[in-house]
Design a protein around this motif. Structure first.
Motif, short mmCIF file in Angstrom:
data_model
loop_
_atom_site.label_atom_id
_atom_site.label_comp_id
_atom_site.label_asym_id
_atom_site.label_seq_id
_atom_site.Cartn_x
_atom_site.Cartn_y
_atom_site.Cartn_z
N TRP A 133 18.22 -4.70 9.32
CA TRP A 133 17.87 -4.99 7.53
C TRP A 133 16.86 -3.63 6.98
N THR A 134 17.66 -2.50 6.67
CA THR A 134 16.64 -1.31 6.40
C THR A 134 17.36 -1.34 5.20
N LEU B 41 11.16 -4.00 6.27
CA LEU B 41 11.99 -4.17 7.19
C LEU B 41 12.54 -4.95 8.36
N LEU B 42 13.43 -5.17 8.66
CA LEU B 42 13.63 -6.80 9.75
C LEU B 42 14.99 -6.13 10.47
N LEU C 248 0.58 -1.53 -0.08
CA LEU C 248 0.06 -0.26 0.18
C LEU C 248 0.48 0.99 -0.09
N PRO C 249 0.29 2.53 -1.15
CA PRO C 249 0.90 3.96 -1.09
C PRO C 249 1.82 3.71 0.53
N SER C 250 2.14 5.03 1.37
CA SER C 250 2.77 5.32 2.23
C SER C 250 2.67 4.48 3.62
N THR C 251 3.27 3.07 3.36
CA THR C 251 2.89 2.10 3.91
C THR C 251 4.07 0.96 4.28
N THR C 252 4.74 0.78 5.54
CA THR C 252 6.16 0.96 5.61
C THR C 252 5.49 -0.70 7.06
N THR C 253 5.99 -2.32 6.19
CA THR C 253 5.94 -2.99 7.08
C THR C 253 7.22 -3.72 7.95
N ALA C 254 7.11 -4.51 9.30
CA ALA C 254 8.45 -5.02 9.63
C ALA C 254 8.09 -5.59 10.02
#
Length: 262
Positions: free
Chosen positions: A93-94, A83-84, A56-62
């Protein structure tokens, strides 16, 4: 299983933020706890929701896990853009340019000492296992009798009591020993900076996740999976219940997604 109305309302507000960070523990959160760590896998609905959120737009998962990054990648099979944070913040891990973890000679020697202690304890306590990490070593007691597990933890702590420079943390049937003083709170702070998030969803099931829960602000949502004292604003019963939460967040975030959010 219905999601409590107050959590639904919090998810609705969270879904409308400019840039959302969805940062999740793995074992006991996305995946049910299992006896052998290598057998853990995310619930299919949770894995699908995480993958969809990542797109999705403007959504970061980690993912923020106590596991070493190599182990986390194998069992979680995360989306490429996720990202981890591994080893409770010791490994990160970025992105492709992220620097690998490097120990000093002193830290390497300290780690070797800790490994020798845990190896000795595992040999003497049936049902316990050792896990090696780049910056630490873990005593696993899930397969051991309760009394044996307690004795193994006590013995490990006693043997390492005189060794300075170690970070020792209890988890669910694990004892984590690290040569780096890091935690999931520090890991979440890094993810927030890297992603530029305006609000965060964080969820976890263990005492080590509380370091991250305590960093959350009024615009964030913290969820505890399972029983236990917590700084999180919400609690759900188990990973299956959290899967429904993730799907609800996905529906609300996707319905408000627009091209100018990226």
């Amino acid at each position: 299983m219905a999601i409590e109305p107050s959590l639904v309302a919090a998810l609705s507000t969270l879904a409308a933020t400019d840039h959302l960070l969805v940062a999740l523990d793995f074992d006991g959160t996305l995946a049910p706890l299992v006896e052998l760590a290598e057998d853990a896998r995310p619930l299919p609905a949770s894995a699908a929701a995480l993958r969809a959120l990542a797109g999705l737009p403007s959504t970061t998962t980690a993912l923020i896990s106590g596991r070493a990054l190599d182990s986390l990648r194998v069992v979680a099979d995360p989306p490429a853009e996720t990202l981890l944070i591994g080893s409770h913040g010791a490994e990160t891990w970025t992105g492709p340019d992220a620097a690998p973890l490097s120990l000093t000679d002193e830290q390497s020697e300290l780690l070797s000492r800790a490994v020798r202690v845990v190896e000795h304890v595992v040999t003497a306590h049936e049902g316990t296992r050792i896990e090696f990490k780049p910056a630490g070593v873990v005593l696993h007691t899930r397969s051991a009798d309760g009394a044996v597990a307690a004795a193994a933890v006590s013995s490990t702590r006693a043997e390492l009591e005189s060794v300075s420079g170690l970070s020792i943390t209890d988890g669910k049937r694990v004892l984590e020993i690290s040569v780096l003083d890091t935690d999931k709170g520090q890991g979440l702070a890094l993810l927030r900076r890297v992603s530029g998030a305006t609000a965060v969803l964080f969820a976890g099931d263990d005492v080590t996740d509380e370091d991250a829960q305590r960093t959350l602000g009024p615009d964030d949502v913290g969820i505890r999976i399972g029983a236990g004292e917590t700084a999180a604003s919400f609690t759900v019963e188990d990973p299956a219940a959290f899967s429904e939460v993730l799907q609800e967040l996905l529906r609300r975030r996707a319905s408000g997604a627009s091209g100018d959010r990226r």
